[in-house]
Design an enzyme around this catalytic site. Sequence first.
Site, PDB file in Angstrom:
ATOM      1  N   HIS A   1      12.787  40.397 -12.153  1.00  0.00           N
ATOM      2  CA  HIS A   1      12.419  41.282 -12.926  1.00  0.00           C
ATOM      3  C   HIS A   1      11.224  42.078 -12.393  1.00  0.00           C
ATOM      4  O   HIS A   1      10.038  41.620 -12.290  1.00  0.00           O
ATOM      5  CB  HIS A   1      11.886  40.904 -14.344  1.00  0.00           C
ATOM      6  CG  HIS A   1      11.508  42.034 -15.259  1.00  0.00           C
ATOM      7  ND1 HIS A   1      12.425  42.735 -16.404  1.00  0.00           N
ATOM      8  CD2 HIS A   1      10.462  42.893 -15.201  1.00  0.00           C
ATOM      9  CE1 HIS A   1      11.829  43.710 -16.899  1.00  0.00           C
ATOM     10  NE2 HIS A   1      10.477  43.678 -16.277  1.00  0.00           N
TER      11      HIS A   1
ATOM     12  N   LYS B   1      15.449  32.785 -12.313  1.00  0.00           N
ATOM     13  CA  LYS B   1      15.020  34.004 -12.715  1.00  0.00           C
ATOM     14  C   LYS B   1      13.633  34.310 -12.649  1.00  0.00           C
ATOM     15  O   LYS B   1      12.871  33.167 -13.081  1.00  0.00           O
ATOM     16  CB  LYS B   1      15.586  34.204 -14.003  1.00  0.00           C
ATOM     17  CG  LYS B   1      15.162  35.633 -14.734  1.00  0.00           C
ATOM     18  CD  LYS B   1      15.911  36.843 -13.840  1.00  0.00           C
ATOM     19  CE  LYS B   1      15.115  38.093 -14.379  1.00  0.00           C
ATOM     20  NZ  LYS B   1      15.821  38.940 -15.159  1.00  0.00           N
TER      21      LYS B   1
HETATM   22  N1  OTD Z   1      14.753  44.102 -20.967  1.00  0.00           N
HETATM   23  N2  OTD Z   1      15.046  43.599 -23.137  1.00  0.00           N
HETATM   24  C1  OTD Z   1      15.257  42.163 -22.702  1.00  0.00           C
HETATM   25  C2  OTD Z   1      15.459  41.921 -21.585  1.00  0.00           C
HETATM   26  C3  OTD Z   1      15.453  42.884 -20.400  1.00  0.00           C
HETATM   27  O1  OTD Z   1      14.046  43.104 -18.608  1.00  0.00           O
HETATM   28  C4  OTD Z   1      15.102  42.535 -19.322  1.00  0.00           C
HETATM   29  O2  OTD Z   1      15.856  41.883 -18.469  1.00  0.00           O
HETATM   30  C5  OTD Z   1      15.536  41.230 -23.785  1.00  0.00           C
HETATM   31  O3  OTD Z   1      15.572  41.709 -24.985  1.00  0.00           O
HETATM   32  O4  OTD Z   1      15.993  40.124 -23.503  1.00  0.00           O
HETATM   33  C6  OTD Z   1      14.798  44.497 -22.463  1.00  0.00           C
HETATM   34  O5  OTD Z   1      14.527  45.410 -22.575  1.00  0.00           O
HETATM   35 ZN    ZN Z   2      17.587  41.397 -18.655  1.00  0.00          ZN
HETATM   36 ZN    ZN Z   3      14.239  42.272 -16.550  1.00  0.00          ZN
END
Ligand code: OTD
Ligand code: ZN
Ligand code: ZN
Length: 345
Positions: free
Chosen positions: A137, A100
């Site tokens: 991400h 990741k």
């Molecule tokens: N997005 N919150 C979280 C992860 C995701 O980007 C993400 O995968 C988290 O709280 O772990 C969020 O808003």
């Molecule tokens: Zn996530």
């Molecule tokens: Zn994410």
Amino acid sequence: MTDRLTIRRPDDWHVHLRDGAMLKAVAGATARQFGRAIVMPNLTPPVTDVAAAEAYRARILEAVGPDSGFVPLMTCYLTDHSDPAEIRRGYETGVFAACKLYPAHATTNSAHGVTNVLALGPVLETMQRIGMPLLIHGEVTDPAIDIFDREAVFLERVLTPLIRAYPALKIVMEHITTAEAAAFVAQADHPIAATITPQHLIINRNAIFEGGLRPHAYCLPVAKREAHRLAVRKAAVSGSPRFFLGTDSAPHVVGAKESGCGCAGIYNAPFALEAYLQVFDEEGALDRFEGFAAEHGARFYGLPLNEGSVTLIRTPVEVPAMTGAGETAVVPFLAGRTLAWRLEA
Ligand code: OTD
Ligand code: ZN
Ligand code: ZN
């Protein structure tokens, strides 16, 4: 009108199961619906080596109980110091399903993330060679870039050079939110796919400000304008094998969301299948639901399809205002709303 839909048991290709009391409180919601899930490694500290992933997997299996049949697929959190030999060992021994990539500071618990993706040469070369997927991400973290533009700018600044440099690297763009990302993934001449969350199919950015500030509609990447929601919906129901289910369910205790600086993350696990199915139903695409939920992801990862099935019935179900209590009290996605389908027990 179809009133019952039976599909192969689906998988969730992106979920945050947390740890400790929260893990015990939320894991069952995922295990009840899905055969497998790609479990995100953004714990504190993050899951960066094989031993940590094995220990976390054991805690998840304990939380779901011995009879669930649920298989957690573990991921390795990449940092600027990730070791290609450790990653390869984790993949080849079946502990890691993927790595990741969080750009440093892009989302919750990403402070240890990567500062320059293209500097990860030996790691990316190894992953490309062994066929290990890179889960991204996809947002730039440059504060000069407007938060609503960070995904689209990532495609240009990072993803385009990345796929040029690693033409055989399997990539999943996680939780896409924009028309640009949907088009990029649909058209790229590259082994690339994308996960899509229920929230990015159902809400646009107005939901965050509807009559006041709505912390439970806030996640990252943040919901975008309506035109983007419609483009992401179109991609999800298109039947393209490049798009599949990934809830990004990310629970935070209610007080951490309803705060002067509320955490990002939407807890959608309790009614995830119902929420997705409602979208496919509204789009006249019930026949495409099984591919999205139970086939495209497994094929992209090179894993067998699940045995067994789940059945959804057209019958109204109300999402509760809250799940859990105390340190596990969480407001679920669509709290108080009535959904049109229910998963048969
Ligand atoms: N997005 N919150 C979280 C992860 C995701 O980007 C993400 O995968 C988290 O709280 O772990 C969020 O808003
Ligand atoms: Zn996530
Ligand atoms: Zn994410």
